[in-house]
Design a protein around this motif. Structure first.
Motif, PDB file in Angstrom:
ATOM      1  N   THR A  76      12.292  -5.053  -0.424  1.00  0.00           N
ATOM      2  CA  THR A  76      12.770  -3.790  -0.994  1.00  0.00           C
ATOM      3  C   THR A  76      11.710  -3.162  -1.884  1.00  0.00           C
ATOM      4  N   ARG A  77      11.038  -3.973  -2.685  1.00  0.00           N
ATOM      5  CA  ARG A  77       9.957  -3.444  -3.521  1.00  0.00           C
ATOM      6  C   ARG A  77       8.828  -2.892  -2.655  1.00  0.00           C
ATOM      7  N   ASP A  78       8.513  -3.598  -1.570  1.00  0.00           N
ATOM      8  CA  ASP A  78       7.471  -3.112  -0.659  1.00  0.00           C
ATOM      9  C   ASP A  78       7.879  -1.791  -0.026  1.00  0.00           C
ATOM     10  N   GLU A  79       9.158  -1.681   0.353  1.00  0.00           N
ATOM     11  CA  GLU A  79       9.634  -0.419   0.936  1.00  0.00           C
ATOM     12  C   GLU A  79       9.418   0.738  -0.027  1.00  0.00           C
ATOM     13  N   ILE A  80       9.784   0.527  -1.288  1.00  0.00           N
ATOM     14  CA  ILE A  80       9.637   1.591  -2.288  1.00  0.00           C
ATOM     15  C   ILE A  80       8.168   1.934  -2.510  1.00  0.00           C
ATOM     16  N   LEU A  81       7.327   0.926  -2.590  1.00  0.00           N
ATOM     17  CA  LEU A  81       5.897   1.168  -2.805  1.00  0.00           C
ATOM     18  C   LEU A  81       5.283   1.933  -1.634  1.00  0.00           C
ATOM     19  N   HIS A  82       5.663   1.562  -0.415  1.00  0.00           N
ATOM     20  CA  HIS A  82       5.161   2.289   0.753  1.00  0.00           C
ATOM     21  C   HIS A  82       5.653   3.739   0.735  1.00  0.00           C
ATOM     22  N   ILE A  86       3.401   7.169   0.505  1.00  0.00           N
ATOM     23  CA  ILE A  86       3.455   8.214   1.524  1.00  0.00           C
ATOM     24  C   ILE A  86       3.788   9.561   0.897  1.00  0.00           C
ATOM     25  N   CYS A  87       4.670   9.563  -0.111  1.00  0.00           N
ATOM     26  CA  CYS A  87       5.101  10.809  -0.743  1.00  0.00           C
ATOM     27  C   CYS A  87       4.145  11.291  -1.829  1.00  0.00           C
ATOM     28  N   ALA A  88       3.104  10.494  -2.149  1.00  0.00           N
ATOM     29  CA  ALA A  88       2.135  10.924  -3.159  1.00  0.00           C
ATOM     30  C   ALA A  88       1.397  12.177  -2.714  1.00  0.00           C
ATOM     31  N   SER A  89       1.243  12.348  -1.404  1.00  0.00           N
ATOM     32  CA  SER A  89       0.710  13.589  -0.855  1.00  0.00           C
ATOM     33  C   SER A  89       1.819  14.230  -0.035  1.00  0.00           C
ATOM     34  N   ASN A  90       2.085  15.481  -0.289  1.00  0.00           N
ATOM     35  CA  ASN A  90       3.265  16.138   0.249  1.00  0.00           C
ATOM     36  C   ASN A  90       3.197  16.322   1.762  1.00  0.00           C
ATOM     37  N   CYS A  91       4.333  16.101   2.407  1.00  0.00           N
ATOM     38  CA  CYS A  91       4.473  16.376   3.839  1.00  0.00           C
ATOM     39  C   CYS A  91       5.929  16.729   4.095  1.00  0.00           C
ATOM     40  N   GLU A  92       6.177  17.893   4.652  1.00  0.00           N
ATOM     41  CA  GLU A  92       7.560  18.336   4.861  1.00  0.00           C
ATOM     42  C   GLU A  92       8.272  17.530   5.939  1.00  0.00           C
ATOM     43  N   GLY A 141       5.291  13.755  11.157  1.00  0.00           N
ATOM     44  CA  GLY A 141       5.737  12.780  10.170  1.00  0.00           C
ATOM     45  C   GLY A 141       5.040  11.437  10.354  1.00  0.00           C
ATOM     46  N   ILE A 142       4.883  11.022  11.606  1.00  0.00           N
ATOM     47  CA  ILE A 142       4.206   9.762  11.893  1.00  0.00           C
ATOM     48  C   ILE A 142       2.726   9.859  11.528  1.00  0.00           C
ATOM     49  N   LEU A 143       2.094  10.980  11.849  1.00  0.00           N
ATOM     50  CA  LEU A 143       0.678  11.158  11.525  1.00  0.00           C
ATOM     51  C   LEU A 143       0.447  11.087  10.026  1.00  0.00           C
ATOM     52  N   HIS A 144       1.321  11.710   9.246  1.00  0.00           N
ATOM     53  CA  HIS A 144       1.158  11.661   7.793  1.00  0.00           C
ATOM     54  C   HIS A 144       1.273  10.220   7.287  1.00  0.00           C
ATOM     55  N   THR A 145       2.220   9.474   7.843  1.00  0.00           N
ATOM     56  CA  THR A 145       2.376   8.075   7.459  1.00  0.00           C
ATOM     57  C   THR A 145       1.114   7.288   7.788  1.00  0.00           C
ATOM     58  N   HIS A 146       0.563   7.515   8.964  1.00  0.00           N
ATOM     59  CA  HIS A 146      -0.669   6.834   9.360  1.00  0.00           C
ATOM     60  C   HIS A 146      -1.839   7.234   8.476  1.00  0.00           C
ATOM     61  N   SER A 147      -1.880   8.491   8.052  1.00  0.00           N
ATOM     62  CA  SER A 147      -2.989   8.949   7.210  1.00  0.00           C
ATOM     63  C   SER A 147      -2.999   8.246   5.856  1.00  0.00           C
ATOM     64  N   CYS A 148      -1.862   7.677   5.487  1.00  0.00           N
ATOM     65  CA  CYS A 148      -1.765   6.908   4.241  1.00  0.00           C
ATOM     66  C   CYS A 148      -2.012   5.425   4.478  1.00  0.00           C
ATOM     67  N   LEU A 172      10.876  12.114   8.874  1.00  0.00           N
ATOM     68  CA  LEU A 172      10.840  10.670   9.060  1.00  0.00           C
ATOM     69  C   LEU A 172      11.362   9.974   7.809  1.00  0.00           C
ATOM     70  N   CYS A 173      12.160   8.935   7.981  1.00  0.00           N
ATOM     71  CA  CYS A 173      12.705   8.210   6.830  1.00  0.00           C
ATOM     72  C   CYS A 173      12.710   6.716   7.098  1.00  0.00           C
ATOM     73  N   ASP A 174      13.165   5.973   6.133  1.00  0.00           N
ATOM     74  CA  ASP A 174      13.375   4.536   6.193  1.00  0.00           C
ATOM     75  C   ASP A 174      12.082   3.760   6.457  1.00  0.00           C
ATOM     76  N   PHE A 175      11.465   3.312   5.369  1.00  0.00           N
ATOM     77  CA  PHE A 175      10.209   2.582   5.457  1.00  0.00           C
ATOM     78  C   PHE A 175      10.408   1.103   5.138  1.00  0.00           C
ATOM     79  N   GLY A 176      11.603   0.596   5.445  1.00  0.00           N
ATOM     80  CA  GLY A 176      11.933  -0.784   5.138  1.00  0.00           C
ATOM     81  C   GLY A 176      11.146  -1.805   5.938  1.00  0.00           C
TER      82      GLY A 176
END
Length: 436
Positions: A76-82, A86-92, A141-148, A172-176
């Protein structure tokens, strides 16, 4: 692959959720958590909060032992950190995580509220323009995740939600089950949901960002043709994984549909580019975003608007069929665990100076959902609060979760009658907990 702007400090957890937010009605529930509405006390903004219980529950009796599950706590902590990273740089095209709270055995993830699941749009059928629009937004959404520097590892319809001001932005949601791509080498382990898993993951040869591309292709195949790329006779998680790993029965992309004019060659090409079994020849997300199929315009209205459906093609996927086969893979929440969470929330209401129906709760206006009251098995205080909760009826009369693995009461009823699907939703190594 990575970006400096996406780095986040480990110090991302705040302490008292109830100082800043009021807790609202339950939107859904999962294996070890639930999602509720939340309202910011300072500006009345309506958000969603994913609540995860990291206490250990006995496998045989289901009773809470009171101890913290170290594996679930870490996951759960890893999910939040990830998610923070990802949200540190904005992506709609990613669901925004606003704040995360840690309070002993509960975690609260306060995020933007998305009111519709991706499969809602399939109620009236999909044109190729609609599919093009959806695949483009999913890819972003996937590309932004990969860019991080992060691999999602659970790309599937449940993990995309319609959000934004007009509910027409796919997020895109749920990074568990997400993981950081190592600087050297590849990732290992089996994670995700069986029909969307990539061959290289199941063969244990190591994998990278391209497993998310395969999963996107599996979603595209499902929405386009009404079935999974691999559909063995026995519809179980194990048989699906075996079929994908061994390519038996062999993957078949229906090229004749384009030749017969039942779909475009561009759609067939897009799916083939993402479902290439040889990962070294599979398109990257960046390459998919340049694919000609994604240039096809969609119909102008948003997925929430009413419109007259076109004359159905008898050979096209039936929308409700697509939705049901995707939802049949979802797990069934444990009433014991849900009661445990509700009872703990009840104690927290008292601790922070509020009652279930008082200062730390708020309710939506609408018609009373008496059927839900009868189905929910919750503690007396939470039931007293939830019986006052109202929901607005849509023309579909369906409630939706804000994260995968969180099941609405209506879907739970469907699952109870279905015995052919696997009860697994997400998988991982033995120490990895199920995703709430």
């Amino acid at each position: 692959m990575g970006c400096g702007a996406c780095k986040a400090s480990d110090d991302v957890f705040e302490v008292n959720f109830y100082d800043s937010y009021k807790l609202g009605k339950k939107l859904g529930q999962g294996t070890f958590g639930q999602v509720r509405l939340a309202k910011d006390k300072f500006n009345d903004a309506e958000l969603a909060v994913k609540i995860v219980d990291v206490r250990h529950y006995d496998e045989k009796t289901g009773a809470c032992t009171g101890e913290i599950s170290r594996s679930r706590n870490k996951a759960t902590r890893d999910e939040i950190l990830h998610w923070k990273r990802i949200c540190a740089s904005n992506c709609e095209h990613v669901v925004k995580l606003h704040k995360a709270f840690s309070d002993n055995s509960l975690y609260y993830m306060v995020c933007e509220r998305c009111k519709r699941s991706m499969l809602d749009m399939t109620v009236d059928g999909l044109t190729e323009g609609d599919l093009s629009n959806m695949f483009q937004q999913m890819s972003k959404g996937i590309l932004h995740t990969h860019s991080c520097g992060i691999v999602h590892r659970d790309v599937k319809p449940d993990n995309f939600l319609w959000g934004g001001p007009t509910h027409s932005t796919l997020k895109l949601c749920d990074f568990g089950l997400a993981a950081t791509m190592p600087a050297v080498g590849k990732l290992g382990g089996i994670y995700g949901t069986a029909p969307y898993m990539a061959p290289e993951m199941l063969r244990g040869v190591g994998y990278d960002y391209l497993v998310d591309v395969w999963s996107l292709g599996a979603v595209a195949y499902l929405l386009s043709f009404g079935r999974f790329p691999y559909t063995p006779m026995e519809q179980t998680s194990a048989s699906m994984k075996d079929a994908i790993s061994k390519d038996s029965p062999a993957l078949r992309i229906p090229l004749e549909r384009a030749a017969e004019g039942r779909c475009s060659e561009q759609l067939i090409s897009f799916i083939a580019s993402s479902l290439c079994r040889d990962a070294t020849k599979r398109s990257s997300v960046q390459q998919l975003l340049q694919h000609p199929f994604l240039a096809i315009p969609s119909r102008p209205e948003s997925p929430t608007e009413e419109h007259e459906p076109a004359e159905p093609d008898p050979d096209s996927p039936r929308p409700m069929h697509v939705r049901s086969i995707a939802q049949n893979l979802m797990s069934r929440p444990s009433p014991t665990v849900q009661n445990g969470i509700d009872e703990l929330l009840q104690k927290l209401f008292d601790k922070h100076g509020g009652e279930a129906a008082g200062s730390n709760m708020f309710f939506s206006e609408g018609d009373e959902d008496k059927e839900k009251e009868q189905q929910d098995d919750v503690s007396p205080t939470m039931r007293a609060a939830d019986c006052r909760i109202r929901k607005k009826n849509s023309r579909r009369n369906v409630k939706h979760a804000t994260h995968s693995g969180v099941i609405s009461p209506a879907v739970m009823g469907q699952l109870g009658a279905n015995t052919s699907a696997s009860s697994e939703e997400n998988e991982g190594e033995p120490e990895s907990p199920p995703n709430p």
